[in-house]
Design an enzyme around this catalytic site. Sequence first.
Site, mmCIF file in Angstrom:
data_model
loop_
_atom_site.group_PDB
_atom_site.id
_atom_site.type_symbol
_atom_site.label_atom_id
_atom_site.label_comp_id
_atom_site.label_asym_id
_atom_site.label_seq_id
_atom_site.Cartn_x
_atom_site.Cartn_y
_atom_site.Cartn_z
ATOM 1 N N GLU A 143 0.888 -1.166 0.000
ATOM 2 C CA GLU A 143 0.000 0.000 0.000
ATOM 3 C C GLU A 143 0.920 1.208 0.000
ATOM 4 O OE1 GLU A 143 -1.203 2.955 0.485
ATOM 5 O OE2 GLU A 143 -2.355 2.821 2.339
ATOM 6 N N GLU A 152 3.831 8.550 -4.427
ATOM 7 C CA GLU A 152 4.767 8.049 -3.421
ATOM 8 C C GLU A 152 5.728 7.014 -4.000
ATOM 9 O OE1 GLU A 152 2.792 6.711 0.072
ATOM 10 O OE2 GLU A 152 1.993 8.682 0.578
#
Length: 685
Positions: A143, A152
């Site tokens: 995740e 990210e």
Amino acid sequence: MALENTDMRPFTSFDNWIDEDTFDYYQEIARSAFADMLHDHERNQKYYVALKIAIEKKHEMGEEANVLDIGTGTGLFSMMSAACGADTVTACEVFSPMAECAMKIIEKNGFKDKIRLIPKRSTKITVGRDGDMPKKANILIAEVFDTELIGEGALSTFKHAYENLLEEKSIVVPHSATIWVQVVESSAVHAWNKVQPIKYKNECLIDTPHSAKSCFGLEYVHDLQLTQFPYDAFTPLMPPQPVFRFDFTGKTPLSYVETVNLRVKPTLTGTAHAVFMWWDLNMDIDNQVSLSCAPVWEHPDAKKMLREGLSLSEIADIIPWRDHWVQAIYHLPVETSIVAGREISLIGCHDEYSLWFDLIYETITRMPVCSCGIHIAYSRTRMGQLNDQRRNEKYIRALEKRITPKTVCLCLSDGCLLGLAAIKLGAKKVFMLETKVHSRQCMEKFITFNNLSEKVQIIESADDLPSEKEINLIFGEPYFITSMLPWDNLSYWYLTSKYSPRVRRIPIAATILAVAVEFKDLHKIRTPLGVCEGYDLSIFDALLQESSEKTDNPVEPQPLWEYPAKALSLPFVIHKFDLRQYDDGLRNIHISDSIPILESGSCNGVALWVDWHLNAQITVSSGPTRAIQPGARISWDPFTRQGVHIFRDVTNVTQQSSLDWSFDYAPELFRTMKFDFHVLSEPLK
């Protein structure tokens, strides 16, 4: 390119660590936002279901289930993997304080001998006899997503994993992702991106330079809770379009740079101002488990509820809430007129970390680059504030009452177009304090374009403010780029301290107000987890609380229009500052009181704001847009951030309850303001 002030939610890089027991160390922990994700029950459960399916598939095929959990955080998914029967579980976590915390949580929950934790970034993991992992995994769970999905480093994380850390035919959770976009017309959205002329009584007081009108803006994401954006404030010009699909399994190689040209036919004629964006995840290989981040009007679960007769507002209360994955607006480089049924190119582009979009009738696109400087100098919120016509009219009416042909005005605000409007209202001269270089450059462009150079003088330092003999009116919105909380703009008051009360001022006073509230969801960003999905995460709660107590102001800034809240009390005054006198600015202030709770509910926070009193009749509020009624949802100003105190321990209150509060002001301690709140179950005496 550095932005002086943006509205982007914080992103933290954990590659370079500072020494323990420093302020920055604990602040990184307090701001890591793991708690918000872990309160997302839908996220947790769908990862769990997909994990269980993956492990069972491997066992059905006669294989071991060897799980690699990238970015394990608290270790939740690793513990789920072990509980589902994985043969081996390897977790990695680069955020060193969280890695240490995860080890303790894993041990406390009885999985110490079943999970191996590697405290490093996944791209640094080695495999082999002397490596971090003795052999490759065949199930990956990760995740590593943000609002833009890829911001990210998700692409490089998955690509490195299937090239270096996974066996062939491995199962990846999630299996794939799709980014969706919807082209909309919206003057409200447009106001966040383009500064409009200031008009009053059908006259243009301050016009916008051509460079600002034609500027493409910036490519950085404008992220927000789109579900709370008024449905009547925009018009979808075409149905949602799937623009990018990412296969995380490696069967279709991930590309770091990609451009997609979708030929689409608009369903409505209008002016395209922006693109709304969200994404969804296919969690398992059979596409049976999906997770959507769509706003309420396009959420896949909402269509069934609409058929059942529920309203969008009712559905918004049911659709899972999350703050770690919100939706986004991408402002189009050029507003484009489109015609229903006439095909147009919807261009989507991404690099390794960012997305941007364009809408053209040809097939050429360009990455938005700001040429006017406004998008660099000011946040989206500030640009919306500059375009708030009702707010501007209040300031102009207050100025009208004070401006004469002899008025020499000192403007103490950053990027204050209203200060320039004083000239158009008849002032003789305006001094403008502009200490920030980007803001100063923007104001110079407005001054030149509006032919005000002879009557406006920009001052670059507070040390060079004009003497009292040179001015007869001080004006401020007040707004300063560095301000975070509403009362930080009292910098205006501090700057006026060198002038006597004889010099007239606008505004004349500032009142700090507050109200006890029940947030529907916002409190989850600070509420302890305790037991999460059956696992004890109290060690994590203790780490966050310790770090927060060492670094966080008990009151934090939040755009409350995005977060529904019910009032549990009437608004109450904390303190009123007389901005015509500076005596209050020189003495310590301590005030405490109690106010009654007038509505039953869960008191999980207190909202605070400032009312700026321009004169005895006109007030501009940074808080509610209409009168607060206990028991009703509060409507907040969308162009300022309010202050929020969130209670870690939520208290169920009744009309027999009360709220104790105190306020301390210490001018010698860098003008520190301290607020303290406590809920009492017993009634006021």
